[in-house]
Design a protein around this motif. Sequence first.
Motif, PDB file in Angstrom:
ATOM      1  N   ALA A   1       8.079   7.580  -1.228  1.00  0.00           N
ATOM      2  CA  ALA A   1       8.071   6.319  -0.472  1.00  0.00           C
ATOM      3  C   ALA A   1       8.799   6.495   0.854  1.00  0.00           C
ATOM      4  O   ALA A   1       8.352   5.986   1.895  1.00  0.00           O
ATOM      5  CB  ALA A   1       8.709   5.204  -1.292  1.00  0.00           C
ATOM      6  N   LEU A   2       9.912   7.206   0.839  1.00  0.00           N
ATOM      7  CA  LEU A   2      10.645   7.463   2.079  1.00  0.00           C
ATOM      8  C   LEU A   2       9.794   8.274   3.050  1.00  0.00           C
ATOM      9  O   LEU A   2       9.727   7.965   4.242  1.00  0.00           O
ATOM     10  CB  LEU A   2      11.955   8.196   1.778  1.00  0.00           C
ATOM     11  N   THR A   3       9.124   9.290   2.535  1.00  0.00           N
ATOM     12  CA  THR A   3       8.263  10.111   3.379  1.00  0.00           C
ATOM     13  C   THR A   3       7.134   9.274   3.980  1.00  0.00           C
ATOM     14  O   THR A   3       6.850   9.365   5.179  1.00  0.00           O
ATOM     15  CB  THR A   3       7.673  11.274   2.564  1.00  0.00           C
ATOM     16  N   ALA A   4       6.499   8.443   3.165  1.00  0.00           N
ATOM     17  CA  ALA A   4       5.412   7.602   3.656  1.00  0.00           C
ATOM     18  C   ALA A   4       5.915   6.593   4.684  1.00  0.00           C
ATOM     19  O   ALA A   4       5.241   6.323   5.689  1.00  0.00           O
ATOM     20  CB  ALA A   4       4.735   6.878   2.496  1.00  0.00           C
ATOM     21  N   ALA A   5       7.097   6.029   4.459  1.00  0.00           N
ATOM     22  CA  ALA A   5       7.665   5.075   5.414  1.00  0.00           C
ATOM     23  C   ALA A   5       7.961   5.755   6.751  1.00  0.00           C
ATOM     24  O   ALA A   5       7.713   5.181   7.820  1.00  0.00           O
ATOM     25  CB  ALA A   5       8.923   4.440   4.850  1.00  0.00           C
ATOM     26  N   LEU A   6       8.489   6.964   6.699  1.00  0.00           N
ATOM     27  CA  LEU A   6       8.771   7.684   7.945  1.00  0.00           C
ATOM     28  C   LEU A   6       7.484   8.040   8.692  1.00  0.00           C
ATOM     29  O   LEU A   6       7.429   7.953   9.916  1.00  0.00           O
ATOM     30  CB  LEU A   6       9.587   8.945   7.653  1.00  0.00           C
ATOM     31  N   VAL A   7       6.464   8.428   7.956  1.00  0.00           N
ATOM     32  CA  VAL A   7       5.178   8.725   8.596  1.00  0.00           C
ATOM     33  C   VAL A   7       4.615   7.464   9.236  1.00  0.00           C
ATOM     34  O   VAL A   7       4.116   7.493  10.372  1.00  0.00           O
ATOM     35  CB  VAL A   7       4.180   9.317   7.580  1.00  0.00           C
ATOM     36  N   THR A   8       4.710   6.328   8.537  1.00  0.00           N
ATOM     37  CA  THR A   8       4.227   5.062   9.089  1.00  0.00           C
ATOM     38  C   THR A   8       4.990   4.692  10.358  1.00  0.00           C
ATOM     39  O   THR A   8       4.407   4.258  11.346  1.00  0.00           O
ATOM     40  CB  THR A   8       4.360   3.941   8.049  1.00  0.00           C
ATOM     41  N   LEU A   9       6.305   4.873  10.328  1.00  0.00           N
ATOM     42  CA  LEU A   9       7.124   4.567  11.493  1.00  0.00           C
ATOM     43  C   LEU A   9       6.782   5.487  12.659  1.00  0.00           C
ATOM     44  O   LEU A   9       6.697   5.041  13.805  1.00  0.00           O
ATOM     45  CB  LEU A   9       8.614   4.691  11.152  1.00  0.00           C
ATOM     46  N   MET A  10       6.546   6.748  12.372  1.00  0.00           N
ATOM     47  CA  MET A  10       6.278   7.708  13.440  1.00  0.00           C
ATOM     48  C   MET A  10       4.882   7.540  14.037  1.00  0.00           C
ATOM     49  O   MET A  10       4.614   8.058  15.124  1.00  0.00           O
ATOM     50  CB  MET A  10       6.481   9.127  12.932  1.00  0.00           C
TER      51      MET A  10
ATOM     52  N   ASN B   1       0.826  -1.209   0.000  1.00  0.00           N
ATOM     53  CA  ASN B   1       0.000   0.000   0.000  1.00  0.00           C
ATOM     54  C   ASN B   1       0.857   1.253   0.000  1.00  0.00           C
ATOM     55  O   ASN B   1       0.565   2.218  -0.710  1.00  0.00           O
ATOM     56  CB  ASN B   1      -0.939   0.016   1.200  1.00  0.00           C
ATOM     57  N   LEU B   2       1.905   1.238   0.797  1.00  0.00           N
ATOM     58  CA  LEU B   2       2.802   2.385   0.878  1.00  0.00           C
ATOM     59  C   LEU B   2       3.442   2.660  -0.480  1.00  0.00           C
ATOM     60  O   LEU B   2       3.467   3.804  -0.947  1.00  0.00           O
ATOM     61  CB  LEU B   2       3.881   2.092   1.928  1.00  0.00           C
ATOM     62  N   LEU B   3       3.945   1.622  -1.142  1.00  0.00           N
ATOM     63  CA  LEU B   3       4.584   1.811  -2.449  1.00  0.00           C
ATOM     64  C   LEU B   3       3.581   2.206  -3.530  1.00  0.00           C
ATOM     65  O   LEU B   3       3.898   3.012  -4.407  1.00  0.00           O
ATOM     66  CB  LEU B   3       5.337   0.545  -2.855  1.00  0.00           C
ATOM     67  N   ALA B   4       2.380   1.662  -3.461  1.00  0.00           N
ATOM     68  CA  ALA B   4       1.369   2.006  -4.459  1.00  0.00           C
ATOM     69  C   ALA B   4       0.943   3.465  -4.318  1.00  0.00           C
ATOM     70  O   ALA B   4       0.843   4.191  -5.314  1.00  0.00           O
ATOM     71  CB  ALA B   4       0.163   1.085  -4.330  1.00  0.00           C
ATOM     72  N   LEU B   5       0.694   3.904  -3.101  1.00  0.00           N
ATOM     73  CA  LEU B   5       0.302   5.293  -2.898  1.00  0.00           C
ATOM     74  C   LEU B   5       1.431   6.250  -3.257  1.00  0.00           C
ATOM     75  O   LEU B   5       1.193   7.301  -3.858  1.00  0.00           O
ATOM     76  CB  LEU B   5      -0.140   5.508  -1.449  1.00  0.00           C
ATOM     77  N   SER B   6       2.667   5.895  -2.922  1.00  0.00           N
ATOM     78  CA  SER B   6       3.783   6.768  -3.289  1.00  0.00           C
ATOM     79  C   SER B   6       4.000   6.758  -4.799  1.00  0.00           C
ATOM     80  O   SER B   6       4.452   7.756  -5.372  1.00  0.00           O
ATOM     81  CB  SER B   6       5.059   6.367  -2.547  1.00  0.00           C
TER      82      SER B   6
END
Length: 94
Positions: A58-67, A6-11
């Motif tokens: 993708a990096l931004t979305a991953a960081l948001v998910t982690l946070m 989902n993260l990669l698709a949205l990014s």
Amino acid sequence: MSKWINLLALSFFTAILGETVFFAVIDPQLLYLFGEPVSWSPMVVYSVGFFMFWGLTALTAALVTLMQKSAAAVNREPELRARQARDKQLPRSA
């Protein structure tokens, strides 16, 4: 696993939007890189630009998910992995 898909698709879709807006304003043949004009073909510039936008989103979305995880959840994951590794190393007695 589906979280990462989902993260990669949205990014991916965000990168499409970002590249569309960026290259609607900027001509790829007028770009400069480190003070030198870019001598790549426009298709290469579009491709590299897309992957840069995709990677950044993708990096931004991953960081948001982690946070979004709590501190306890983030700190618990290494403990669980260490416990699983320790359990694998211990011989089982019958």
